[in-house]
Design a protein around this motif. Sequence first.
Motif, PDB file in Angstrom:
ATOM      1  N   PHE A   1       7.654  -0.970   4.440  1.00  0.00           N
ATOM      2  CA  PHE A   1       6.634  -1.328   3.338  1.00  0.00           C
ATOM      3  C   PHE A   1       5.552  -1.742   4.200  1.00  0.00           C
ATOM      4  O   PHE A   1       5.486  -2.763   5.137  1.00  0.00           O
ATOM      5  N   LEU A   2       4.362  -1.108   3.937  1.00  0.00           N
ATOM      6  CA  LEU A   2       3.178  -1.241   4.478  1.00  0.00           C
ATOM      7  C   LEU A   2       2.112  -1.869   3.723  1.00  0.00           C
ATOM      8  O   LEU A   2       2.022  -1.393   2.541  1.00  0.00           O
ATOM      9  N   PHE A   3       1.461  -2.903   3.859  1.00  0.00           N
ATOM     10  CA  PHE A   3       0.509  -3.823   3.249  1.00  0.00           C
ATOM     11  C   PHE A   3      -0.461  -4.605   4.194  1.00  0.00           C
ATOM     12  O   PHE A   3      -0.380  -4.473   5.375  1.00  0.00           O
TER      13      PHE A   3
ATOM     14  N   GLU B   1     -12.133 -10.000  13.124  1.00  0.00           N
ATOM     15  CA  GLU B   1     -13.494 -10.887  13.383  1.00  0.00           C
ATOM     16  C   GLU B   1     -13.213 -11.438  14.689  1.00  0.00           C
ATOM     17  O   GLU B   1     -13.978 -11.505  15.600  1.00  0.00           O
ATOM     18  N   ALA B   2     -11.934 -11.675  15.165  1.00  0.00           N
ATOM     19  CA  ALA B   2     -11.545 -12.326  16.535  1.00  0.00           C
ATOM     20  C   ALA B   2     -11.395 -11.164  17.490  1.00  0.00           C
ATOM     21  O   ALA B   2     -12.161 -11.543  18.498  1.00  0.00           O
ATOM     22  N   ASP B   3     -11.266  -9.938  17.074  1.00  0.00           N
ATOM     23  CA  ASP B   3     -11.212  -8.784  17.882  1.00  0.00           C
ATOM     24  C   ASP B   3     -11.138  -7.546  17.082  1.00  0.00           C
ATOM     25  O   ASP B   3      -9.975  -7.199  16.369  1.00  0.00           O
ATOM     26  N   PRO B   4     -12.152  -6.915  16.978  1.00  0.00           N
ATOM     27  CA  PRO B   4     -12.169  -5.498  16.250  1.00  0.00           C
ATOM     28  C   PRO B   4     -11.128  -4.539  16.465  1.00  0.00           C
ATOM     29  O   PRO B   4     -10.497  -3.751  15.652  1.00  0.00           O
ATOM     30  N   LEU B   5     -10.458  -4.510  17.857  1.00  0.00           N
ATOM     31  CA  LEU B   5      -9.359  -3.685  18.126  1.00  0.00           C
ATOM     32  C   LEU B   5      -8.331  -4.125  17.254  1.00  0.00           C
ATOM     33  O   LEU B   5      -7.080  -3.406  17.620  1.00  0.00           O
ATOM     34  N   ASN B   6      -8.184  -5.362  16.902  1.00  0.00           N
ATOM     35  CA  ASN B   6      -6.963  -5.636  15.972  1.00  0.00           C
ATOM     36  C   ASN B   6      -6.673  -4.686  14.885  1.00  0.00           C
ATOM     37  O   ASN B   6      -5.618  -4.801  14.292  1.00  0.00           O
ATOM     38  N   ILE B   7      -7.693  -3.896  14.598  1.00  0.00           N
ATOM     39  CA  ILE B   7      -7.461  -2.819  13.757  1.00  0.00           C
ATOM     40  C   ILE B   7      -6.135  -2.042  13.846  1.00  0.00           C
ATOM     41  O   ILE B   7      -5.383  -1.666  13.164  1.00  0.00           O
ATOM     42  N   ALA B   8      -5.901  -1.981  15.262  1.00  0.00           N
ATOM     43  CA  ALA B   8      -4.611  -1.202  15.779  1.00  0.00           C
ATOM     44  C   ALA B   8      -3.305  -1.585  15.104  1.00  0.00           C
ATOM     45  O   ALA B   8      -2.495  -1.021  14.962  1.00  0.00           O
ATOM     46  N   HIS B   9      -3.284  -2.975  14.583  1.00  0.00           N
ATOM     47  CA  HIS B   9      -2.190  -3.599  14.106  1.00  0.00           C
ATOM     48  C   HIS B   9      -2.188  -3.368  12.638  1.00  0.00           C
ATOM     49  O   HIS B   9      -1.061  -3.954  11.987  1.00  0.00           O
ATOM     50  N   CYS B  10      -3.007  -2.792  11.971  1.00  0.00           N
ATOM     51  CA  CYS B  10      -3.228  -2.857  10.577  1.00  0.00           C
ATOM     52  C   CYS B  10      -3.005  -1.481   9.900  1.00  0.00           C
ATOM     53  O   CYS B  10      -3.448  -0.460  10.695  1.00  0.00           O
ATOM     54  N   PRO B  11      -2.191  -1.185   8.884  1.00  0.00           N
ATOM     55  CA  PRO B  11      -1.501  -2.238   8.064  1.00  0.00           C
ATOM     56  C   PRO B  11      -0.373  -2.779   8.841  1.00  0.00           C
ATOM     57  O   PRO B  11       0.265  -2.444   9.829  1.00  0.00           O
ATOM     58  N   TYR B  12       0.224  -3.860   7.940  1.00  0.00           N
ATOM     59  CA  TYR B  12       1.077  -4.766   8.804  1.00  0.00           C
ATOM     60  C   TYR B  12       2.578  -4.066   7.933  1.00  0.00           C
ATOM     61  O   TYR B  12       2.324  -3.547   6.950  1.00  0.00           O
ATOM     62  N   GLY B  13       3.902  -4.251   8.502  1.00  0.00           N
ATOM     63  CA  GLY B  13       4.950  -3.507   8.058  1.00  0.00           C
ATOM     64  C   GLY B  13       5.936  -4.348   8.147  1.00  0.00           C
ATOM     65  O   GLY B  13       6.363  -4.950   9.399  1.00  0.00           O
TER      66      GLY B  13
ATOM     67  N   ASP C   1       0.598  -1.289  -0.013  1.00  0.00           N
ATOM     68  CA  ASP C   1      -0.085   0.066  -0.037  1.00  0.00           C
ATOM     69  C   ASP C   1       0.877   1.181  -0.077  1.00  0.00           C
ATOM     70  O   ASP C   1       0.537   2.369  -0.762  1.00  0.00           O
ATOM     71  N   TYR C   2       2.184   1.238   0.692  1.00  0.00           N
ATOM     72  CA  TYR C   2       2.762   2.282   0.855  1.00  0.00           C
ATOM     73  C   TYR C   2       4.314   1.812   1.130  1.00  0.00           C
ATOM     74  O   TYR C   2       4.524   1.220   1.966  1.00  0.00           O
ATOM     75  N   ARG C   3       4.946   2.728   0.825  1.00  0.00           N
ATOM     76  CA  ARG C   3       6.358   2.638   1.235  1.00  0.00           C
ATOM     77  C   ARG C   3       6.953   3.912   1.858  1.00  0.00           C
ATOM     78  O   ARG C   3       6.995   4.837   1.323  1.00  0.00           O
TER      79      ARG C   3
END
Length: 145
Positions: A81-83, A94-106, A52-54
């Motif tokens: 590198f973010l993706f 779905e397991a935990d909506p707060l896992n959004i905090a870890h997205c995107p991955y790098g 998604d982004y560098r």
Amino acid sequence: MTRTALAAALALGLSVNAAAAQEATTYPFDGTFDEATMAVEAAIIGKGLVIDYRSHVGEMLNRTAADVGSTVKVYDNADVFLFCSAVLSRKMMEADPLNIAHCPYGVFVMDRAGQVSVGYRQMPEGPMQEVQTLLDEIAREAAGQ
């Protein structure tokens, strides 16, 4: 459990998670910074993922050092590198909506005094370990390990 005890337990849990989120795993890369960034890009794309982004962190820090009153050169070069993975991201959130905090991955590449490394930020225990496995596979592949 009293409100105070519950608040203390929650604060302790959040502190532990915050500390764990700051840890990183790195692998040495035998080559140049540019070769490492090409290897990371190829490893991510090879998993069927889209970058998604560098983020050019090293350039930004070098460019802004004087503006913030610093003379320290942290990196010779550093990029992140973010993706995302639609499959893993959905599963994690779905397991935990707060896992959004870890997205995107790098996955990052850094060059410090000619020592090039590839790495990633460690994920918290639980479902996010599946993402950490993906990040580790990408970093190891890029580093030739």
